[in-house]
Structure formats: C-alpha cells, structure tokens
Motif scaffolding. Sequence first.
Motif, PDB file in Angstrom:
ATOM      1  N   ALA A 199       0.820  -1.209   0.000  1.00 35.36           N
ATOM      2  CA  ALA A 199       0.000   0.000   0.000  1.00 35.36           C
ATOM      3  C   ALA A 199       0.855   1.262   0.000  1.00 35.36           C
ATOM      4  O   ALA A 199       1.833   1.368   0.733  1.00 35.36           O
ATOM      5  CB  ALA A 199      -0.913  -0.003   1.223  1.00 35.36           C
ATOM      6  N   LEU A 200       0.461   2.194  -0.843  1.00 36.95           N
ATOM      7  CA  LEU A 200       1.080   3.529  -0.816  1.00 36.95           C
ATOM      8  C   LEU A 200       0.161   4.491  -0.078  1.00 36.95           C
ATOM      9  O   LEU A 200       0.597   5.398   0.608  1.00 36.95           O
ATOM     10  CB  LEU A 200       1.318   4.025  -2.242  1.00 36.95           C
ATOM     11  N   TRP A 201      -1.123   4.266  -0.274  1.00 30.81           N
ATOM     12  CA  TRP A 201      -2.128   5.062   0.420  1.00 30.81           C
ATOM     13  C   TRP A 201      -3.271   4.128   0.788  1.00 30.81           C
ATOM     14  O   TRP A 201      -3.682   3.303  -0.027  1.00 30.81           O
ATOM     15  CB  TRP A 201      -2.651   6.200  -0.459  1.00 30.81           C
ATOM     16  N   LYS A 202      -3.719   4.245   2.007  1.00 29.27           N
ATOM     17  CA  LYS A 202      -4.753   3.327   2.463  1.00 29.27           C
ATOM     18  C   LYS A 202      -5.970   4.126   2.910  1.00 29.27           C
ATOM     19  O   LYS A 202      -5.853   5.062   3.701  1.00 29.27           O
ATOM     20  CB  LYS A 202      -4.179   2.530   3.647  1.00 29.27           C
ATOM     21  N   LYS A 203      -7.101   3.746   2.382  1.00 25.44           N
ATOM     22  CA  LYS A 203      -8.339   4.397   2.796  1.00 25.44           C
ATOM     23  C   LYS A 203      -8.656   4.013   4.238  1.00 25.44           C
ATOM     24  O   LYS A 203      -8.544   2.851   4.615  1.00 25.44           O
ATOM     25  CB  LYS A 203      -9.478   3.935   1.887  1.00 25.44           C
ATOM     26  N   ALA A 204      -9.041   5.029   5.020  1.00 28.51           N
ATOM     27  CA  ALA A 204      -9.309   4.757   6.435  1.00 28.51           C
ATOM     28  C   ALA A 204     -10.671   4.130   6.609  1.00 28.51           C
ATOM     29  O   ALA A 204     -11.639   4.528   5.961  1.00 28.51           O
ATOM     30  CB  ALA A 204      -9.220   6.047   7.241  1.00 28.51           C
ATOM     31  N   THR A 205     -10.727   3.150   7.486  1.00 27.31           N
ATOM     32  CA  THR A 205     -12.027   2.597   7.867  1.00 27.31           C
ATOM     33  C   THR A 205     -12.696   3.616   8.793  1.00 27.31           C
ATOM     34  O   THR A 205     -12.024   4.471   9.356  1.00 27.31           O
ATOM     35  CB  THR A 205     -11.843   1.261   8.613  1.00 27.31           C
ATOM     36  N   PRO A 206     -14.002   3.489   8.982  1.00 25.12           N
ATOM     37  CA  PRO A 206     -14.695   4.495   9.797  1.00 25.12           C
ATOM     38  C   PRO A 206     -14.080   4.650  11.191  1.00 25.12           C
ATOM     39  O   PRO A 206     -14.021   5.756  11.721  1.00 25.12           O
ATOM     40  CB  PRO A 206     -16.114   3.937   9.887  1.00 25.12           C
ATOM     41  N   GLY A 207     -13.621   3.578  11.778  1.00 25.36           N
ATOM     42  CA  GLY A 207     -13.100   3.666  13.130  1.00 25.36           C
ATOM     43  C   GLY A 207     -11.658   4.150  13.215  1.00 25.36           C
ATOM     44  O   GLY A 207     -11.106   4.299  14.287  1.00 25.36           O
ATOM     45  N   HIS A 208     -11.090   4.376  12.093  1.00 20.74           N
ATOM     46  CA  HIS A 208      -9.675   4.722  12.062  1.00 20.74           C
ATOM     47  C   HIS A 208      -9.487   6.208  12.370  1.00 20.74           C
ATOM     48  O   HIS A 208      -9.929   7.067  11.634  1.00 20.74           O
ATOM     49  CB  HIS A 208      -9.124   4.393  10.671  1.00 20.74           C
ATOM     50  N   ILE A 209      -8.826   6.470  13.463  1.00 21.12           N
ATOM     51  CA  ILE A 209      -8.772   7.854  13.927  1.00 21.12           C
ATOM     52  C   ILE A 209      -7.748   8.698  13.179  1.00 21.12           C
ATOM     53  O   ILE A 209      -7.979   9.855  12.881  1.00 21.12           O
ATOM     54  CB  ILE A 209      -8.431   7.909  15.433  1.00 21.12           C
ATOM     55  N   MET A 210      -6.605   8.108  12.911  1.00 22.24           N
ATOM     56  CA  MET A 210      -5.563   8.893  12.244  1.00 22.24           C
ATOM     57  C   MET A 210      -5.815   8.880  10.747  1.00 22.24           C
ATOM     58  O   MET A 210      -5.632   7.859  10.091  1.00 22.24           O
ATOM     59  CB  MET A 210      -4.195   8.288  12.548  1.00 22.24           C
ATOM     60  N   ARG A 211      -6.192  10.030  10.226  1.00 22.45           N
ATOM     61  CA  ARG A 211      -6.543  10.067   8.804  1.00 22.45           C
ATOM     62  C   ARG A 211      -6.328  11.456   8.257  1.00 22.45           C
ATOM     63  O   ARG A 211      -6.419  12.446   8.962  1.00 22.45           O
ATOM     64  CB  ARG A 211      -7.993   9.643   8.617  1.00 22.45           C
ATOM     65  N   TRP A 212      -6.028  11.469   6.984  1.00 20.71           N
ATOM     66  CA  TRP A 212      -5.769  12.738   6.326  1.00 20.71           C
ATOM     67  C   TRP A 212      -6.485  12.732   4.975  1.00 20.71           C
ATOM     68  O   TRP A 212      -6.626  11.669   4.351  1.00 20.71           O
ATOM     69  CB  TRP A 212      -4.266  12.933   6.091  1.00 20.71           C
ATOM     70  N   PRO A 213      -6.892  13.897   4.551  1.00 24.47           N
ATOM     71  CA  PRO A 213      -7.575  13.952   3.249  1.00 24.47           C
ATOM     72  C   PRO A 213      -6.593  13.771   2.096  1.00 24.47           C
ATOM     73  O   PRO A 213      -5.432  14.163   2.196  1.00 24.47           O
ATOM     74  CB  PRO A 213      -8.170  15.362   3.237  1.00 24.47           C
ATOM     75  N   SER A 214      -7.099  13.167   1.038  1.00 23.80           N
ATOM     76  CA  SER A 214      -6.302  13.074  -0.183  1.00 23.80           C
ATOM     77  C   SER A 214      -7.270  12.956  -1.339  1.00 23.80           C
ATOM     78  O   SER A 214      -8.471  12.804  -1.129  1.00 23.80           O
ATOM     79  CB  SER A 214      -5.410  11.830  -0.139  1.00 23.80           C
ATOM     80  N   LYS A 215      -6.771  13.005  -2.541  1.00 23.33           N
ATOM     81  CA  LYS A 215      -7.679  12.908  -3.678  1.00 23.33           C
ATOM     82  C   LYS A 215      -8.218  11.504  -3.870  1.00 23.33           C
ATOM     83  O   LYS A 215      -9.197  11.286  -4.570  1.00 23.33           O
ATOM     84  CB  LYS A 215      -6.995  13.383  -4.953  1.00 23.33           C
TER      85      LYS A 215
END
Length: 493
Positions: A199-215
């Motif tokens: 994985a280079l970028w992983k979509k966060a699951t709903p419970g995943h707290i650490m997340r950042w926006p990306s395209k």
Amino acid sequence: MEHQLVIYNTLTRKKEVFKPLVEGKVGLYVCGPTVYSDSHLGHARPFITFDLLYRYLIHLGYSVRYVRNITDVGHLENEADESGEDKISKKARIEQLEPMEVVQKYMNSFHENMKELNVLPPSIEPRASGHIIEQEEMVNSIMENGFAYEVNGSVYFDVERYNKKYNYGKLSGRNLDDIKTNTRKLEGQDEKRNPFDFALWKKATPGHIMRWPSKWSDGFPGWHLECSVMSTKYLGEIFDIHGGGMDLTFPHHECEIAQSTASIGKESVRYWMHNNMITINGQKMARSLGNFITLQELFSGSHEMLEKAYSPMTIRFFILQAHYRSTIDFSNEALQASEKGLERLMAAVNSLELITTSPETTVDVVGLKEKCYAALNDDLNSPIAIAHLFDGVRMINSLKTGSEKISATDLDDLKSFFKTMVFDILGLKDEEAAGSGDDEILKGAIELLLNIRLEAKQNKDWGTADKIRNELNALGIEIKDSKEGFEWKLSPS
RNA sequence: GGUCUCUUGGCCGAGUGGCUAGGCAGCGGUCUGCAAAACCGCGUACGGCGGUUCGAAUCCGCCAGAGACCUCCA
C-alpha cells in the motif's frame, strides 16, 4: 584524511571504501522508532550503532547531516484485527488517549532513553505525520510513472510492473518468482492485484482515527512511504548512507528502493547498512515475541529476568563490544562482564591524570592509535577497537605505577587520543562520581576520614584503619591505597 | 516449504590459510600491615565427518544443531 573507512554495503554484500557523493559531506538516514510503546534493548542497538557511525564520521572531519525519523502514523497491525487500523490508533483506544498524545508520550520517553545512552540527537528528526503532503506527492509521481494503481480509495504499488523494468528484491537477495510462491495471503487484501503489492495510500475505515484527506480518500500513507519521502527531501534524491535493523531489509527497505526508483527514476541510496539483532536465549528480542526488556527496566533492574540494574553506559558498552553485524546475546552474565570491563576502562581514563612523565618513552602510543583506527575503519569494528583500548589500559596502569615510562609529549598524545576514542567516538561517559564528586561536603568528609585512616596506618593502628575502610566500603565508597596515600570513589549502585 | 546466516575455551565475543584478539570469571605469583586495585604468568577453544593444501578454526562438500527473513518488527 589518511584513514580509509570501509563499510559493508548490504546492496553489494561486500565491504566497500566509503566515498561520499559530495566531498567532505555525508548524508545519513536511519530508520527511527515507531512511537507506540517504550523502547526495549533491541531498539537501542541501531541507534547506538549509527551513533557510533555518526560520531566517527564527524571525527574523520566530515560534515554530516543525520536524519532519523519518528514514525507516528501508519504501520498496519496484522493480528486478528480486520479493521486494519494502525498501531498507534489501536493503542490509543486501549489507553483512552488521543493518538498524538500516545505519540508524544513515547517520543518523550524515547528521547529520554537516547539521552541516557548518550546517543547524539540527529540533525533532523522528521515525523511522518508532518510529511503527509509530500507523501501524497510521491504517490502521485509513482502513479504518473505507471507503477501504482488505485482501488476503492487505496493506492497500491504494482510490484510486477516495476520488476519488469527494474529489479525488485535486489537488496534482500530475492527475485519476484520466489516472492510469488512464498507470499502469504492475508485477509482483507483482495484489493491488490498481487499479494506482494504494498500500500502507498490506504483508505481509512470508519473507526480509524488517524486520517488525512487526499484525492483518493480520507486515509493514511502506506508503511514504507515516509522513509522514501523524508530521506530524499532532506538529503537529496541520491544520498550516501541508509541504515536500520536487519529485519527491515525486507520488505521495508526493499519497498523504499522500489518507491524511490519508481518515483524519481533512479536509486537513492548508495550504501545500505544493517545492524543485526539482539537475542535473548538465542532468539530475537522483539516486541511481537514478548521476550523484550525495556530500557527503563534495564536501568532500574525491574524485570524478573534481571539480576540487577544495569546503567545506560553498561548497555552502550555491551552493545559496542560486539560487531554491529553480529547477533549479540543478552544475559546477566554478559552484562555484568561489560559492566566490570567498562569500570576498568574508565578507571584507566581517570588514571591518565596521575601519570608522571619521564625524559624517555617506553610504550608505543602511535601503534595503539593506528590499531584502533584500523579497527574502526574496517566496517566499524568496535570490539576490536575496544580490545586495543584494553591494551591501552594496561599501558596506562603500567605508566601509573612507573614500570613503563612516557615523555610529556607522548603523554599528551596518549591522553588526547584515549579520551577522544572513549568519549567522543565510542560515546561513553563516566557515570561514577569519581574522587571528585559534585558534593564538596561529602568529598571533604570522606577525605577527612581517609586522612585520619592514613595517620592510623602510619601509627600501625590497623584496627582503626580497617574500621574506617570497612565502614566506608559498606556505605558504597571504594578505597584503593596507593603509595602517595589513597584514591576513592563511590561504587556504582 | 523458499532465501540466507551462524555454530569459537566456564560466559560474552573478535579473527586471519601458517605468526593462535579482548573483556568477565578461574588458578598461580608480585606488590601490600591486611585487603582492594594494579602488574606478570597459566588454561592451548574453534559443532561432527570427509576433502583441497606442505599447512585450515579460517577454502570446498556432506551431516547435525541454532537463528533470521519470507507478516508488524530495530
């Protein structure tokens, strides 16, 4: 620079003469800790190993930019944890803390441990969480170059495609065919075209707290990306040395090579250096195996496997007494041997000040120096260098008692060399409150007693003399009689 | 299972085709009022079996044992 430093390059599996890309300057990158729990003994090894390298390069006259990251995002958990949340957010939930609070807590304790171990801070200590934008940019460029694909908001590296043009596996000595037959299939990875894609970028699951926006999605960067990004950002597209533990060779460093190459079209790292593991009962010490002892436990002695506490310098010396590419086995016996040896070495350093000079010299200071440098130049062979330093210890002790002689010039040379080696390069420090304790009152009182004892001895009043010595011993004060009178120090606890 | 590494005297650990590190522990001695420290000396180790070689712990093969990576990992 008359000394030629040779280092073992994992990439070529050979010792190579070290020549920096830019004369006089060295770019050094080392994989730092993932800050989600206290550091254990095993973690200390790379930081001490590369601290030695850093110190030695500086000593050789290089200007070094040393970058050591802090991993404070990502790294997926593989344990029965289908949510794919990362280690830090998992821990956060257990402890009811903000993820960044966890990060801060363990980063602080890491820094404290490093300071105790006398590990110099790096020039730059970048955090993955502070380089999300740069990581997204690298994902972009890898995609633009055709080596990545997007699925459901996640981006994966296309290893097969990459391997057609470049060579995936060159660092760890594997080829893709082997990897194909040996890659385990993990749950929740069906998005990948191939199981060995990463994985280079992983979509966060709903419970995943650490997340950042990306395209692509709200998510987080993949496991290996931060190092590719931060190393090249601060050291340039091509830089000299990348270090880390041997267990990171595959897949972490292999993926780093792939990412950098896929993104900029060339390899970034010229010399790869890997330290071996610390074992305990013959097995790798690892967080996941649960057979670890934290540095804090070592320093305080609070672990059932420890017979006593071991000081930070004992740990440092213990690690330096083995070559960094060999495993080193933990045991109380081995640690105690290091402790005693270090004590002897430090006593000799202090004895340097007590040596009187002669018109002539009967010892070989130059030879000693050359042997130590030769050892360090040979792929940082600290155990050999230390072995020669112990020859120096014998030399110093003989000079002190007068059975060998040294001129003032040679003594200056010996002093400066020995101290440079012990303090500046090996990074050891004297932990004992030697005869010159900070506490002037204590010092005065002890010396008063010892002077009374001296008088008693002169009067052959052995009863009084021994009483003073024994009772001071019992209080943790070591006494050595000498011709001139006495020496004393507080014994290590 | 695949790839790779390691196996050194009581312990930890270096190492080169012949000149056999070092530390700790142990033994003997010197020094010391005694002790501590220090110094001197000692123990002749390289997993097993073959092979290459004038000579191998060091090179090759086989066997045994241990470990690492292949999955997060320093």
